[in-house]
Design an enzyme around this catalytic site. Structure first.
Site, PDB file in Angstrom:
ATOM      1  N   HIS A 141     -36.410  47.249  -8.137  1.00  0.00           N
ATOM      2  CA  HIS A 141     -35.805  46.379  -7.102  1.00  0.00           C
ATOM      3  C   HIS A 141     -34.461  46.991  -6.719  1.00  0.00           C
ATOM      4  O   HIS A 141     -33.480  46.847  -7.442  1.00  0.00           O
ATOM      5  CB  HIS A 141     -35.613  44.960  -7.648  1.00  0.00           C
ATOM      6  N   HIS A 154     -31.627  47.998  -3.406  1.00  0.00           N
ATOM      7  CA  HIS A 154     -31.164  47.976  -2.009  1.00  0.00           C
ATOM      8  C   HIS A 154     -30.455  49.290  -1.705  1.00  0.00           C
ATOM      9  O   HIS A 154     -29.451  49.609  -2.330  1.00  0.00           O
ATOM     10  CB  HIS A 154     -30.198  46.806  -1.777  1.00  0.00           C
ATOM     11  N   LYS A 204     -42.130  42.143   0.346  1.00  0.00           N
ATOM     12  CA  LYS A 204     -41.070  41.301  -0.214  1.00  0.00           C
ATOM     13  C   LYS A 204     -40.888  40.040   0.612  1.00  0.00           C
ATOM     14  O   LYS A 204     -40.647  40.115   1.818  1.00  0.00           O
ATOM     15  CB  LYS A 204     -39.756  42.097  -0.243  1.00  0.00           C
ATOM     16  N   HIS A 225     -38.239  36.597  -3.651  1.00  0.00           N
ATOM     17  CA  HIS A 225     -36.906  36.082  -3.967  1.00  0.00           C
ATOM     18  C   HIS A 225     -37.081  34.577  -4.161  1.00  0.00           C
ATOM     19  O   HIS A 225     -37.160  33.830  -3.184  1.00  0.00           O
ATOM     20  CB  HIS A 225     -35.914  36.383  -2.839  1.00  0.00           C
ATOM     21  N   HIS A 272     -35.733  39.482  -9.903  1.00  0.00           N
ATOM     22  CA  HIS A 272     -34.417  39.216 -10.502  1.00  0.00           C
ATOM     23  C   HIS A 272     -34.317  37.803 -11.093  1.00  0.00           C
ATOM     24  O   HIS A 272     -33.500  36.995 -10.664  1.00  0.00           O
ATOM     25  CB  HIS A 272     -33.282  39.458  -9.508  1.00  0.00           C
ATOM     26  N   ASP A 301     -31.656  45.308  -8.679  1.00  0.00           N
ATOM     27  CA  ASP A 301     -31.106  44.551  -7.556  1.00  0.00           C
ATOM     28  C   ASP A 301     -29.710  45.062  -7.213  1.00  0.00           C
ATOM     29  O   ASP A 301     -28.856  44.301  -6.749  1.00  0.00           O
ATOM     30  CB  ASP A 301     -31.088  43.037  -7.822  1.00  0.00           C
TER      31      ASP A 301
HETATM   32  O1  DOR Z   1     -26.991  39.294  -4.335  1.00  0.00           O
HETATM   33  C1  DOR Z   1     -27.882  39.671  -3.592  1.00  0.00           C
HETATM   34  N1  DOR Z   1     -27.678  40.680  -2.714  1.00  0.00           N
HETATM   35  N2  DOR Z   1     -29.077  39.084  -3.650  1.00  0.00           N
HETATM   36  C2  DOR Z   1     -30.044  39.356  -2.774  1.00  0.00           C
HETATM   37  O2  DOR Z   1     -31.084  38.772  -2.853  1.00  0.00           O
HETATM   38  C3  DOR Z   1     -29.820  40.329  -1.671  1.00  0.00           C
HETATM   39  C4  DOR Z   1     -28.772  41.268  -2.016  1.00  0.00           C
HETATM   40  C5  DOR Z   1     -28.292  42.074  -0.843  1.00  0.00           C
HETATM   41  O3  DOR Z   1     -29.127  42.553  -0.076  1.00  0.00           O
HETATM   42  O4  DOR Z   1     -27.073  42.257  -0.722  1.00  0.00           O
HETATM   43 ZN    ZN Z   2     -32.445  42.165  -3.983  1.00  0.00          ZN
END
Ligand code: DOR
Ligand code: ZN
Length: 335
Positions: free
Chosen positions: A13, A15, A95, A134, A168, A240
């Site tokens: 997971h 970003h 997702k 999520h 998460h 995450d």
């Molecule tokens: O804290 C988070 N940041 N939770 C999420 O689900 C998305 C993520 C983000 O993309 O910044």
């Molecule tokens: Zn995330």
């Protein structure tokens, strides 16, 4: 000097964002991980085959070598079967975000009407495309994940062949779901194995500890540790790691997200060593994910050494968790 070697670490997971941010941070994960599930919450989100292919190319262009596999995802919408058939070979999962629940999730699902979702979820079951979720409602912030359990149950019961990944997880309620439904799995971040709400707002307010779902109570932390440290066969590591520019975190209206990509393996060694469970880390950080997703990552051997490692204050313009603090493990070599 004590060392610990991990084979093909996977971040299930992640970003990576886009543009300059992608170029700055993707190499950090590509260095120490064999692959990662890449989240689709760009602006606009990744919703077409062309989007997936183009984003994958931008990710590959941002990493310095080919020894990294970006496992691409689509942003959940009610897609039809023909589309899913066509896109299936380009993606590893889809997702699902409840609409507006977190960063860039405005186009997510606004009502969990099972009949409306049925054609998509049945097609995904048949094509063996996992659904990553999520799992938070729009309820009171500390109850959002626990309240979502009834939606997980609904999904798990209605689509028994669909692999559903509770992303998460942060609560004992989510941990309890793992053994209740065969088709429910989970990812756990490293920061949720370290923090409780006290670490976010119990003393000074700590923006770099703030994420969604927010860190919960000590008993939730204990439940997460119990399944992670035993490398419960349905649990995988997913960082995450969610980078935001420093000015968006250290601000009035702090963005949600903890940036851990470059320190995740070091922290995991520290936690698993502390509980004398280092032998289980390989399963947690790779083998379980390989089995659950049926993936064969690029070979990578990462050796960590037990020596002090001072976390950099900043990577580009992103402040990591524990900036400036000293960890007990460092990455020694990657082959
Ligand atoms: O804290 C988070 N940041 N939770 C999420 O689900 C998305 C993520 C983000 O993309 O910044
Ligand atoms: Zn995330």
């Amino acid at each position: 000097m004590k060392t610990h070697t991990l084979l093909m670490p996977l971040d299930m997971h992640l970003h990576l964002r886009d543009g300059v941010m992608l170029e700055n941070i993707a190499p950090l994960t590509a260095y120490s991980f064999s692959g990662a599930i890449i989240m689709p919450n760009l602006v606009p989100p990744v919703t077409t085959k062309e989007d997936v292919i183009a984003y994958r190319e931008r990710v590959m262009a941002a990493v310095p070598n080919d020894y990294f596999e970006p496992y691409m995802t689509l942003f959940y919408q009610n897609y039809d079967r023909a589309f899913l058939n066509d896109v299936a070979e380009e993606i590893t999962a889809i997702k699902l975000y409840p609409a507006g629940i977190t960063t860039n999730s405005e186009g997510g699902v606004s009502s969990f009407d099972i009949e409306e979702m049925r054609p998509t979820l049945e097609a995904m079951s048949e094509l063996d495309i996992p659904l990553c979720v999520h799992g938070e409602t729009d309820g009171f912030v500390m109850d959002r994940e626990a309240e979502f359990m009834s939606i997980y149950e609904l999904l798990a019961k209605n689509f028994p062949k669909l692999k559903i990944i509770m992303e998460h997880i942060t609560t004992k309620e989510a941990v309890a779901m793992l053994d209740k439904y065969e088709n429910l799995y989970a990812t756990i971040t490293v920061h949720h194995l370290l923090l409780t709400l006290d670490d976010v707002i119990g003393g000074m307010m700590m923006p770099h500890h703030f994420c969604k779902p927010i860190a919960k109570r000590p008993e939730d932390l204990d439940a997460l540790l119990s399944v992670a440290l035993e490398a419960h066969p349905k649990v995988m590591f997913g960082s995450d790691s969610a980078p935001h520019p420093r000015e968006k975190k250290e601000a009035c209206g702090c963005a949600a997200g903890v940036f851990t990509a470059p320190i995740a393996l070091q922290l995991l060694c520290e936690i698993f060593e502390q509980f004398d469970k280092l032998d289980n880390l390989q399963d947690f950080v790779s083998d379980n994910a390989q089995r659950i997703y049926g993936i064969c990552p690029e070979f990578k051997e990462v050796t960590l050494e037990r020596r002090p490692f001072v976390v950099p204050e900043i990577y580009g313009n992103v402040v990591p968790l524990y900036a400036g603090e000293t960890l007990n493990w460092a990455i020694e070599s990657v082959e």
